[in-house]
Structure formats: C-alpha cells, structure tokens
Write an enzyme that holds these catalytic residues in place. Structure first.
Site, PDB file in Angstrom:
ATOM      1  N   GLY A  26      37.591  43.945  28.757  1.00 38.16           N
ATOM      2  CA  GLY A  26      36.835  45.090  29.251  1.00 38.16           C
ATOM      3  C   GLY A  26      37.547  45.848  30.349  1.00 38.16           C
ATOM      4  CB  ALA A  27      40.984  45.758  31.592  1.00 37.70           C
ATOM      5  CG  ASN A  28      38.019  49.838  27.793  1.00 44.54           C
ATOM      6  OD1 ASN A  28      37.682  48.655  27.786  1.00 44.54           O
ATOM      7  ND2 ASN A  28      37.245  50.802  27.303  1.00 44.54           N
ATOM      8  N   GLY A  32      36.273  46.208  35.308  1.00 44.91           N
ATOM      9  CA  GLY A  32      37.436  45.607  34.668  1.00 44.91           C
ATOM     10  C   GLY A  32      38.676  46.459  34.865  1.00 44.91           C
ATOM     11  CB  SER A 158      24.559  40.145  35.920  1.00 45.01           C
ATOM     12  OG  SER A 158      23.537  41.001  36.395  1.00 45.01           O
ATOM     13  CE1 TYR A 184      24.100  42.431  31.035  1.00 43.16           C
ATOM     14  CE2 TYR A 184      22.583  42.338  32.901  1.00 43.16           C
ATOM     15  CZ  TYR A 184      23.866  42.511  32.403  1.00 43.16           C
ATOM     16  OH  TYR A 184      24.917  42.743  33.263  1.00 43.16           O
TER      17      TYR A 184
END
Length: 317
Positions: A26-28, A32, A158, A184
């Site tokens: 998720g580094a885009n 992240g 979270s 979630y």
C-alpha cells in the site's frame, strides 16, 4: 522507553537505512507512501507493490522526484486475492533470493466497504484484504527475512481495533455485516492479535526478528476521502466532518507511528504505537492502547490456527 522521548520522534529521527531492503504494501498512497518516501530518503531500497503496475510506477515517479537516485522496485499485489499474494511472494523470492529483506511493513488495507463484498476466494473483502492477505504474505516472505537483530515485521492496525470483536461464527460477516464497527474493526483487531502472537512465537523460537506495529490515528488519506467504493457510510461521514478540523492529521504525521515501529531504536519487540493526543487521534508516536481481546492467548492461538486453514499456509517460525 519514556513517553516524553517518543513524543519527540519525527521523520527526521529515522536513522540511516543504508544497506537495508524494505517491502511496504500500500505504498502508492497515504501513510504507506509517506513511510516509503522517508525510508527511501534515508537510503533504503524499497519494494513497492500496488494493485496495478501503473499505480506502483506512479508512486515510484513521485518518490524519485523527491529522492533522486532512490532504489525502488515496483510489483503487483492484490491482498484480496490469495493467488495474487502467492504470485507476488514468488516474484520477490526470485528477484531477491535467500534472506534478502530487512523490513516488511504490512500497511495496505480497505475501510468500511459500504456493502458486503466477497473476494475471488469467497472471503469478506475487509477481512481478506486487511488480515488474511497480510498473514499469508508474511508467512510466505518469512524465509526471505534476514535472521539478524534489526529485522522487523510491522503490522499496521487501527484505533478502532478497541471496538473490534473476533466472531468465529461471523468472520466473513455471513451472519451480520456492519461496515465500520463490525467487519473493519474485526479485521484490525485481528491484525493486532497477529502482531502480538507473532512476537510471542518469534521469542519462543529465539529469533532476533521483531514483530512491531502501530496505528495512524485519524489520518486523512484516501481511505477517508473516497473509500473503497467511492462513498463512506453516512454516519461515518457525519462524524468525520465534525472531527476532521479538530482531531485529524495529514498522512505524513499519520505515518510516524509506522516509521517509529519500523526504524526507531526505541521500539521494542511486540511494541504497538499510536499518536500521543486525545483518544490517540493525532500527535507523535507513543505506546498505544492495546485492546484486551488482543492479549487473550487462547483467542490468539485459535485465530492463528483458523487463519492457517483459511489461507492454506502453515506459518511456523
């Protein structure tokens, strides 16, 4: 570790990452991306998978503009698909054989998908993306982690894990689906349970690898602004509108607990970090509240066993 010391931690305190190879899911975008940017700035070689090569390459282009000469490798990874996780792990193993990773950050996730969705494997999307996929990825990449002090596995949870409950008769929300404080929060509690149980198993095996984690507080990222389906539940949008001006922080500050868990010499094995402010919504990294359920050893063992069954992997450390 003193709370006062931890509150002083900023991105400028990330130590040199020269010679280290990092993988961040998720580094885009969001926290992240900010974590990847700072680690690259400190000299790390970063592997950045995304759900499409174009998204991964776009993130790389943005990082290179900030950090010319950064060593970055794109990849394709959809954590909602067990086949995609296996394919990506195989790609990493082929491109970087042997014990080649110093840091794995399980960051990618989805939040509050408005209506129940099933993945290609038949699992509820949030539970699959936020928990099952990262568990499988960690298991498959574990042989490629360097067995030395300083190697870390970071799992991003979270603050809503405190409202989560592991319901073994409703893991896939087949009985009842509640987007935020159901599916979630359960997935994020599962992440925290996984982080802590992994450390217990690493310690029992005498491994120098550390399992750490954190949560970003109320960080404004694409999870909040658009949501996985382009719209967030009405109740969440109302609360967000009220809280945002007072209690939110940007993605760069939201990434600090992750960076602390990943790189600070003050982070301890099994440590879990979040913002220092009111209700852990914003601020600088300090030890975060751990949900009582996350400390339940029997629950952790049962969840680990069930996760192995669902993912089809035997994760032995």
């Amino acid at each position: 570790m003193s709370t006062n010391t931890a509150t002083l931690f900023t991105a400028n305190d990330v130590p040199s990452q020269q010679g280290r190879r990092v993988l961040i899911t998720g580094a885009n975008s969001g926290i992240g991306y900010e974590a990847a940017l700072e680690l690259a700035r400190r000299g790390a070689e970063v592997i950045l998978p995304a759900r499409s090569m174009s998204k991964a390459n776009d993130a790389i282009s943005r990082i290179v503009r900030e950090v010319p000469g950064a060593r970055l490798t794109p990849g394709i990874l959809d954590l909602a698909s067990l086949a995609s996780v296996r394919a990506f792990a195989a790609f990493v193993g082929e491109k970087f054989p042997g014990e080649s990773l110093d840091l794995l950050i399980n960051n990618a996730g989805v939040m509050a998908v408005p209506a129940r969705e099933l993945t290609v494997d038949g699992y509820e999307r949030q539970f699959a993306t936020n928990y099952l996929g990262p568990f499988l990825l960690t298991a498959l990449l574990y042989p490629h982690l360097r067995r030395k002090r300083g190697t870390r596995i970071v799992t991003v949870s979270s603050g809503v894990s405190n409202q989560g409950k592991i319901e073994f008769d409703n893991l896939q929300s087949e009985r009842l689906y509640k987007p935020m404080f159901g599916a979630y929060s359960q997935s994020k509690l599962a992440d925290l349970i996984f982080q802590l149980e992994l450390q217990r198993r690493l310690s029992a095996a005498g491994s120098p690898i550390a399992s750490t984690g954190g949560h970003p507080g109320y960080a404004i990222t694409n999870l909040q602004t658009s949501g996985p389906a382009g719209v967030m539940p009405l109740g969440f949008r109302i609360v967000s509108t009220i809280l945002k001006p007072l209690a939110s922080q940007d993605a760069a500050h939201g990434a600090l607990p992750t960076l602390f868990a990943a790189a600070s010499p003050l982070a301890t094995p099994g440590g879990y970090y979040g913002p220092s402010g009111f209700q852990e919504l914003k601020g600088y990294p300090v030890p975060a509240k751990i949900a009582p359920a996350a400390k339940d050893l029997d629950l952790a063992k049962r969840l680990w066993s069930e996760t192995e069954r669902l993912t089809g992997v035997n994760f032995a450390v």
